[in-house]
Design a protein around this motif. Structure first.
Motif, PDB file in Angstrom:
ATOM      1  N   THR A 182     -63.586 -96.095   0.889  1.00  0.00           N
ATOM      2  CA  THR A 182     -62.251 -95.598   0.575  1.00  0.00           C
ATOM      3  C   THR A 182     -61.992 -95.893  -0.891  1.00  0.00           C
ATOM      4  N   ARG A 183     -61.468 -94.891  -1.607  1.00  0.00           N
ATOM      5  CA  ARG A 183     -61.274 -95.015  -3.053  1.00  0.00           C
ATOM      6  C   ARG A 183     -59.808 -95.245  -3.382  1.00  0.00           C
ATOM      7  N   ASN A 184     -59.598 -95.958  -4.463  1.00  0.00           N
ATOM      8  CA  ASN A 184     -58.239 -96.281  -4.898  1.00  0.00           C
ATOM      9  C   ASN A 184     -57.543 -95.015  -5.380  1.00  0.00           C
ATOM     10  N   PRO A 185     -56.402 -94.651  -4.805  1.00  0.00           N
ATOM     11  CA  PRO A 185     -55.754 -93.400  -5.214  1.00  0.00           C
ATOM     12  C   PRO A 185     -55.244 -93.411  -6.653  1.00  0.00           C
ATOM     13  N   HIS A 186     -55.067 -94.586  -7.239  1.00  0.00           N
ATOM     14  CA  HIS A 186     -54.593 -94.666  -8.623  1.00  0.00           C
ATOM     15  C   HIS A 186     -55.733 -94.545  -9.632  1.00  0.00           C
ATOM     16  N   ASP A 187     -56.950 -94.718  -9.184  1.00  0.00           N
ATOM     17  CA  ASP A 187     -58.149 -94.501  -9.997  1.00  0.00           C
ATOM     18  C   ASP A 187     -59.317 -94.453  -9.027  1.00  0.00           C
ATOM     19  N   LEU A 188     -59.849 -93.266  -8.802  1.00  0.00           N
ATOM     20  CA  LEU A 188     -60.861 -93.083  -7.769  1.00  0.00           C
ATOM     21  C   LEU A 188     -62.151 -93.840  -8.056  1.00  0.00           C
ATOM     22  N   GLY A 189     -62.294 -94.367  -9.247  1.00  0.00           N
ATOM     23  CA  GLY A 189     -63.466 -95.156  -9.578  1.00  0.00           C
ATOM     24  C   GLY A 189     -63.346 -96.607  -9.168  1.00  0.00           C
ATOM     25  N   HIS A 190     -62.231 -96.974  -8.526  1.00  0.00           N
ATOM     26  CA  HIS A 190     -61.986 -98.363  -8.156  1.00  0.00           C
ATOM     27  C   HIS A 190     -61.810 -98.508  -6.653  1.00  0.00           C
ATOM     28  N   MET A 191     -61.921 -99.741  -6.173  1.00  0.00           N
ATOM     29  CA  MET A 191     -61.791-100.058  -4.757  1.00  0.00           C
ATOM     30  C   MET A 191     -60.362 -99.904  -4.274  1.00  0.00           C
ATOM     31  N   ALA A 192     -60.237 -99.627  -2.973  1.00  0.00           N
ATOM     32  CA  ALA A 192     -58.922 -99.629  -2.330  1.00  0.00           C
ATOM     33  C   ALA A 192     -58.582-100.995  -1.752  1.00  0.00           C
ATOM     34  N   GLY A 193     -59.570-101.882  -1.657  1.00  0.00           N
ATOM     35  CA  GLY A 193     -59.346-103.170  -1.002  1.00  0.00           C
ATOM     36  C   GLY A 193     -59.601-103.060   0.486  1.00  0.00           C
ATOM     37  N   GLY A 194     -59.688-104.223   1.143  1.00  0.00           N
ATOM     38  CA  GLY A 194     -59.983-104.198   2.563  1.00  0.00           C
ATOM     39  C   GLY A 194     -59.424-105.422   3.265  1.00  0.00           C
ATOM     40  N   SER A 195     -59.566-105.448   4.577  1.00  0.00           N
ATOM     41  CA  SER A 195     -60.319-104.419   5.275  1.00  0.00           C
ATOM     42  C   SER A 195     -59.498-103.188   5.626  1.00  0.00           C
ATOM     43  N   SER A 196     -58.169-103.250   5.434  1.00  0.00           N
ATOM     44  CA  SER A 196     -57.318-102.094   5.744  1.00  0.00           C
ATOM     45  C   SER A 196     -57.254-101.141   4.559  1.00  0.00           C
ATOM     46  N   GLY A 197     -58.431-100.833   3.981  1.00  0.00           N
ATOM     47  CA  GLY A 197     -58.460 -99.992   2.792  1.00  0.00           C
ATOM     48  C   GLY A 197     -57.955 -98.597   3.052  1.00  0.00           C
ATOM     49  N   GLY A 198     -58.317 -98.014   4.202  1.00  0.00           N
ATOM     50  CA  GLY A 198     -57.812 -96.689   4.521  1.00  0.00           C
ATOM     51  C   GLY A 198     -56.305 -96.675   4.660  1.00  0.00           C
ATOM     52  N   SER A 199     -55.737 -97.741   5.187  1.00  0.00           N
ATOM     53  CA  SER A 199     -54.279 -97.823   5.353  1.00  0.00           C
ATOM     54  C   SER A 199     -53.576 -97.889   4.003  1.00  0.00           C
ATOM     55  N   GLY A 200     -54.077 -98.748   3.103  1.00  0.00           N
ATOM     56  CA  GLY A 200     -53.473 -98.841   1.779  1.00  0.00           C
ATOM     57  C   GLY A 200     -53.611 -97.559   0.997  1.00  0.00           C
ATOM     58  N   ALA A 201     -54.799 -96.946   1.056  1.00  0.00           N
ATOM     59  CA  ALA A 201     -55.030 -95.720   0.295  1.00  0.00           C
ATOM     60  C   ALA A 201     -54.235 -94.546   0.847  1.00  0.00           C
ATOM     61  N   ALA A 202     -54.091 -94.456   2.172  1.00  0.00           N
ATOM     62  CA  ALA A 202     -53.333 -93.355   2.769  1.00  0.00           C
ATOM     63  C   ALA A 202     -51.876 -93.389   2.329  1.00  0.00           C
ATOM     64  N   VAL A 203     -51.311 -94.594   2.234  1.00  0.00           N
ATOM     65  CA  VAL A 203     -49.932 -94.723   1.765  1.00  0.00           C
ATOM     66  C   VAL A 203     -49.868 -94.525   0.258  1.00  0.00           C
ATOM     67  N   GLY A 204     -50.786 -95.158  -0.467  1.00  0.00           N
ATOM     68  CA  GLY A 204     -50.776 -95.056  -1.924  1.00  0.00           C
ATOM     69  C   GLY A 204     -51.045 -93.664  -2.441  1.00  0.00           C
ATOM     70  N   ALA A 205     -51.739 -92.840  -1.652  1.00  0.00           N
ATOM     71  CA  ALA A 205     -52.038 -91.463  -2.050  1.00  0.00           C
ATOM     72  C   ALA A 205     -50.988 -90.472  -1.570  1.00  0.00           C
ATOM     73  N   GLY A 206     -49.959 -90.938  -0.884  1.00  0.00           N
ATOM     74  CA  GLY A 206     -48.925 -90.034  -0.390  1.00  0.00           C
ATOM     75  C   GLY A 206     -49.366 -89.204   0.797  1.00  0.00           C
ATOM     76  N   LEU A 207     -50.347 -89.684   1.559  1.00  0.00           N
ATOM     77  CA  LEU A 207     -50.820 -88.937   2.726  1.00  0.00           C
ATOM     78  C   LEU A 207     -49.930 -89.179   3.932  1.00  0.00           C
ATOM     79  N   VAL A 208     -49.450 -90.389   4.098  1.00  0.00           N
ATOM     80  CA  VAL A 208     -48.471 -90.741   5.135  1.00  0.00           C
ATOM     81  C   VAL A 208     -47.518 -91.775   4.543  1.00  0.00           C
ATOM     82  N   PRO A 209     -46.263 -91.803   5.001  1.00  0.00           N
ATOM     83  CA  PRO A 209     -45.346 -92.815   4.474  1.00  0.00           C
ATOM     84  C   PRO A 209     -45.548 -94.191   5.077  1.00  0.00           C
ATOM     85  N   ILE A 210     -46.164 -94.255   6.272  1.00  0.00           N
ATOM     86  CA  ILE A 210     -46.399 -95.530   6.953  1.00  0.00           C
ATOM     87  C   ILE A 210     -47.808 -95.520   7.524  1.00  0.00           C
ATOM     88  N   ALA A 211     -48.512 -96.641   7.380  1.00  0.00           N
ATOM     89  CA  ALA A 211     -49.818 -96.812   8.010  1.00  0.00           C
ATOM     90  C   ALA A 211     -49.863 -98.195   8.652  1.00  0.00           C
TER      91      ALA A 211
END
Length: 468
Positions: A147-176
């Protein structure tokens, strides 16, 4: 001329729910826009492992029909959300980020937190990527891709809930929904620039989720606003007989009093261990929050380094015990970085774990004594901004360290004793987001949430989604 339809992907959960209740937005419109944005943006971010378009549209149709009939609507009616793929979703194997788990039979029903969100009117749109078996701080899954960081796709999103952080940070869902054992909600919240809540241990049910470390696991929400965090938290509260560690007693709703003042709260900055071993920007983020709150007090948390070491031991040992049979028969199917740490955990001498658990009791008592003097404590979330994708080492205080093992240096001593924390996103410059933990006493989530709301209202913290 009518006003143009707002883009739901840029709206908060609270705004979507209000627009739905008032008839300004239909649930199908919201879901269709959400699915369109996921389809357009997620191939670059890789937050989702499963998109449940048919289920979400059917649920939206049901909600639209209920509104048309004048039926009562829940506080999250019409709001899309997604869940980390260690939470059961009916019809899907609960993969927990692992290759082995996708051979499991599909879940027969949703996990308890998903059911409670939908009971409040929310609409599940998919399952989210995560580190294998939640033993990860990077968000880089070798089976499903990073999962890539939505603020810079060359960086990590963090984990282990990386998909959750990225989905919110990318504006894909308001809550994860995510999970946090040693920092797995708070680190992605910091790296992806959103809010995260790790509640008190036992406050939210874990029934219907795949475990990692039973004595440390928490479930909780990530969101783009504090009100959304409180909405999700309130929806998921309540005693659950299926969860052996669920809190006793009635739910304590936070949202109705979220705007209450924080005057009189005694807030301090954690010094010592929490003021070294990180990049200067991480500590500047804490100071920015402290200045915004008029906080000048400092406190020392005794033996925090030892607490982190003890948490590390307990994590490794309990995680290994859970996976011993899989390690014996399917070792080649693990992520090697996860497998090797689990094998090491299986070899930890029992007296070490006993000492760690005895120390844990002492540390909890010593830490809780601080809450006789203060109501909340501020500390960095992560020691640095999000590392680059694939980065294995970083330099902290002049020392080269492994990334995966050390991103949680400031989160582990807190979850070790199950304290509630709101992670708030901070921008100190034009670079990637940073994070600050607002730590409260057990069962006092409302204290941390109100402080976070004051910081958000005053513009000191910000969770504006990335432009993608």
């Amino acid at each position: 001329m009518t006003d143009p339809t707002p883009d739901p992907s840029m709206m908060s959960a609270a705004a979507i729910a209000a627009a739905f209740r008032e008839g300004r937005l239909g649930a199908r419109t919201v879901v269709a826009a959400t699915l369109e944005r996921i389809g357009r943006v997620d191939p670059a971010v890789n937050a989702f492992t499963d998109v449940l378009a048919e289920r979400a549209l059917a649920r939206a149709h049901t909600l639209d029909a209920a509104r048309a009939r004048g039926e009562p609507l829940g506080p999250l009616a019409g709001v899309p959300f997604a869940a980390k793929n260690l939470v059961d979703i009916a019809g899907l194997p609960t993969r927990a980020g692992a290759k082995i788990n996708r051979e499991r039979a599909p879940a027969e029903r949703d996990g308890a937190v998903v059911r409670r969100m939908e009971a409040a009117g929310a609409i599940l749109v998919g399952a989210l990527n995560m580190g294998e078996y939640a033993y990860d701080f990077t968000g880089e899954n070798i089976h499903d891709g990073p999962t890539r960081n939505p603020h810079d796709l060359g960086h990590m999103a963090g984990g282990s809930s990386g998909g959750s952080g990225a989905a919110v940070g990318a504006g894909l869902v308001p809550i994860a929904l995510g999970s946090d054992t040693n920092g797995s909600i708070r680190v992605p919240a910091a790296f992806c620039g959103c809010f995260g809540l790790k509640p008190t241990y036992g406050r939210l049910t874990r029934a219907g989720s795949f475990p990692f470390v039973g004595s440390l696991d928490h479930l909780g929400p990530l969101a783009r606003s504090v009100a959304d965090l409180a909405l999700a938290y309130d929806a998921m509260q309540g005693l659950d007989p299926d969860d052996p560690v669920a809190a006793e007693g009635p739910p304590e709703p936070v949202l109705p009093r979220l705007e209450d003042g924080i005057e009189g709260y005694r807030i301090a900055v954690a010094g010592g261990y929490f003021a070294r071993g990180g990049d200067p920007e991480a500590f500047e983020a804490v100071e920015r929050v402290a200045r915004g709150l008029g906080c000048t007090r400092r406190v020392e948390i005794a033996e925090a380094a030892r607490a982190r070491a003890a948490a590390y031991l307990i994590t490794a040992a309990e995680g290994a015990a859970l996976h011993l049979d899989r390690l014996r028969t399917r070792a080649a199917d693990f992520d090697p970085a996860v497998r090797d740490r689990l094998i090491a955990g299986a070899m930890i001498p029992a007296p070490w774990i006993d000492r760690a658990q005895r120390f844990r009791r002492w540390y909890r008592t010593a830490f809780l004594d601080l809450f006789g003097e203060v109501d909340a404590i501020l500390a960095p979330t992560a020691p640095c901004r999000a590392p680059k994708g694939g980065q294995t080492h970083f330099v902290l205080d002049g020392v080269t360290l492994p990334v995966r093992a050390n991103v949680g240096v400031f989160t582990q001593p807190i979850s070790f004793i199950g304290l509630p924390v709101v992670a708030v996103p901070v921008r100190v410059d034009a670079g990637l987001p940073l994070g600050v933990q607002v730590i409260a006493a057990p069962w006092r989530e409302e204290v941390a949430l109100r402080i976070a709301r004051r910081l958000e209202r005053d513009g000191i913290v910000d969770a504006t989604p990335a432009v993608l």
